[in-house]
Scaffold this active site. Structure first.
Site, PDB file in Angstrom:
ATOM      1  N   ARG A  21       0.818  -1.215   0.000  1.00  0.00           N
ATOM      2  CA  ARG A  21       0.000   0.000   0.000  1.00  0.00           C
ATOM      3  C   ARG A  21       0.848   1.260   0.000  1.00  0.00           C
ATOM      4  NH1 ARG A  21      -4.399  -0.787   4.687  1.00  0.00           N
ATOM      5  NH2 ARG A  21      -2.490  -1.352   5.810  1.00  0.00           N
ATOM      6  N   SER A 102      10.253 -18.173   9.955  1.00  0.00           N
ATOM      7  CA  SER A 102      11.036 -17.670  11.079  1.00  0.00           C
ATOM      8  C   SER A 102      12.380 -17.164  10.559  1.00  0.00           C
ATOM      9  CB  SER A 102      11.264 -18.764  12.122  1.00  0.00           C
ATOM     10  OG  SER A 102      12.013 -18.263  13.220  1.00  0.00           O
ATOM     11  N   GLY A 104      13.083 -13.365  11.087  1.00  0.00           N
ATOM     12  CA  GLY A 104      13.090 -11.956  11.439  1.00  0.00           C
ATOM     13  C   GLY A 104      13.902 -11.101  10.490  1.00  0.00           C
ATOM     14  N   LYS A 156       4.432 -23.150  13.217  1.00  0.00           N
ATOM     15  CA  LYS A 156       5.011 -21.844  13.541  1.00  0.00           C
ATOM     16  C   LYS A 156       4.434 -21.307  14.853  1.00  0.00           C
ATOM     17  CE  LYS A 156       7.417 -18.076  12.757  1.00  0.00           C
ATOM     18  NZ  LYS A 156       6.723 -16.939  13.313  1.00  0.00           N
ATOM     19  N   HIS A 159       6.308 -23.080  17.499  1.00  0.00           N
ATOM     20  CA  HIS A 159       7.664 -22.513  17.461  1.00  0.00           C
ATOM     21  C   HIS A 159       7.715 -21.209  18.257  1.00  0.00           C
ATOM     22  CE1 HIS A 159      10.336 -19.455  15.670  1.00  0.00           C
ATOM     23  NE2 HIS A 159      11.182 -20.438  15.388  1.00  0.00           N
ATOM     24  N   ASN A 160       6.730 -20.328  18.042  1.00  0.00           N
ATOM     25  CA  ASN A 160       6.732 -19.052  18.734  1.00  0.00           C
ATOM     26  C   ASN A 160       6.407 -19.204  20.211  1.00  0.00           C
ATOM     27  OD1 ASN A 160       7.211 -18.079  16.181  1.00  0.00           O
ATOM     28  ND2 ASN A 160       5.754 -16.410  16.338  1.00  0.00           N
ATOM     29  N   GLU A 163       9.579 -20.102  21.716  1.00  0.00           N
ATOM     30  CA  GLU A 163      10.391 -18.881  21.740  1.00  0.00           C
ATOM     31  C   GLU A 163      10.067 -18.034  22.965  1.00  0.00           C
ATOM     32  OE1 GLU A 163       9.686 -15.137  19.095  1.00  0.00           O
ATOM     33  OE2 GLU A 163      10.847 -16.576  17.914  1.00  0.00           O
ATOM     34  N   TYR A 164       8.770 -17.940  23.318  1.00  0.00           N
ATOM     35  CA  TYR A 164       8.364 -17.194  24.510  1.00  0.00           C
ATOM     36  C   TYR A 164       9.090 -17.745  25.742  1.00  0.00           C
ATOM     37  CZ  TYR A 164       4.291 -14.675  22.537  1.00  0.00           C
ATOM     38  OH  TYR A 164       3.462 -13.840  21.842  1.00  0.00           O
TER      39      TYR A 164
END
Length: 294
Positions: A21, A102, A104, A156, A159-160, A163-164
């Site tokens: 956008r 994953s 970043g 995923k 996975h996250n 990660e936490y």
């Protein structure tokens, strides 16, 4: 992240036409313009915020694409959205894959870990794209066809959630080391863990980098958001009766980080005062703390 993925794909020899956008970073004026610039059969990778934004984008693509085209949702959508997206596109002869990504901001140079859900024929067709995005080395160390539709985003999500828990463990260790008079160089201690120890990881490397840039982390606050995947992981743990105390505690710690004054801890303080006469801290004017001891 999507911009960096575009650059990595181009470096891998793929022709990429993007739409955003923001016209300053877009190759197309609209989704319709983007589709018109691609030769059939097309592959369109969606990388927008989870939820309604992704659902609306997929629906619009369903009206623009044709038989034999393929859509890949590479955002952090909830896996329960994938079946609806897949069915909507299938009715128009368009394929669908969900891909957890994953890596970043470092993925452009290091590659992205990819977890994909969907039909094997669609995965095989998109494999040149996945190979360009994943890290160099054995495919199975950076890519997985996790299962049927929804499996990529489910993987995923978990996975996250993991990660936490990992981040919370490092964070609690940091606070404990900072509190100990015996430890005078916390940053050096963490750096010493980056080779040879059982707790070494890329997350640890990133924490060391952060401490080198801001010793003591004095330039930031402890307010931490969550983007949804941790909550969904805990909900799935409950649904499957799988004990997940570490991930759950890490999620709740993020909630606590957003409270200037925890109502729950007020209740704990009041109870301790009631049953044991333990001291409480009264709210009110003070020398900057917002409370005065009593």
């Amino acid at each position: 992240m999507g911009f960096n993925m575009r650059e990595r794909l181009r470096k891998g020899g793929h022709e990429v036409v993007g739409y955003d956008r923001n016209p300053d970073v877009s190759d197309s004026e609209s989704l319709a313009d983007l589709v018109g610039k691609l030769d059939a059969p097309r592959v369109v990778w969606v990388m927008v915020p989870a939820g309604e934004a992704t659902r609306a984008t997929v629906a619009e693509l369903g009206d623009l694409l044709g038989e034999g085209d393929l859509v890949i949702d590479g955002g952090n959508s909830r896996y329960t959205d994938d079946r609806g997206n897949a069915d909507l596109l299938a009715a128009k002869g368009v394929g669908y894959l969900d891909c957890g990504v994953s890596g970043g901001v470092w993925g452009k140079d290091n590659g992205y870990g990819l977890m994909v859900g969907g039909d094997a024929e669609h995965v095989e067709r998109a494999m040149p794209i996945f190979d360009a995005l994943r890290p160099e080395g054995p495919r199975d160390e950076g890519f997985a066809h996790a299962g049927s539709t929804g499996a990529g985003h489910y993987a995923k999500m978990v996975h996250n959630g993991i990660e936490y828990g990992l981040m919370q463990a490092y964070a609690e260790g940091f606070e404990l080391l900072e509190a100990a008079d015996e430890v005078t160089d916390v940053a050096a201690t963490f750096k010493a863990w980056t080779r040879g120890t059982v707790v070494r990881s890329w997350l640890l490397d990133l924490l060391v980098k952060a401490l080198e840039e801001d010793k003591g982390l004095t330039q930031i606050t402890g307010y931490v958001e969550d983007s949804g995947e941790g909550r969904w992981t805990v909900e799935e743990a409950v649904r499957h009766s799988v004990p997940a105390p570490v991930i759950s505690a890490a999620l709740f710690a993020r909630f606590a980080s957003r409270q200037d004054d925890s109502p729950a801890m007020k209740a704990v303080a009041a109870l301790r005062n009631q049953f044991g006469g333990h001291a409480v801290v009264k709210a009110g004017p003070s020398s900057g703390t917002g409370a005065t001891p009593e």
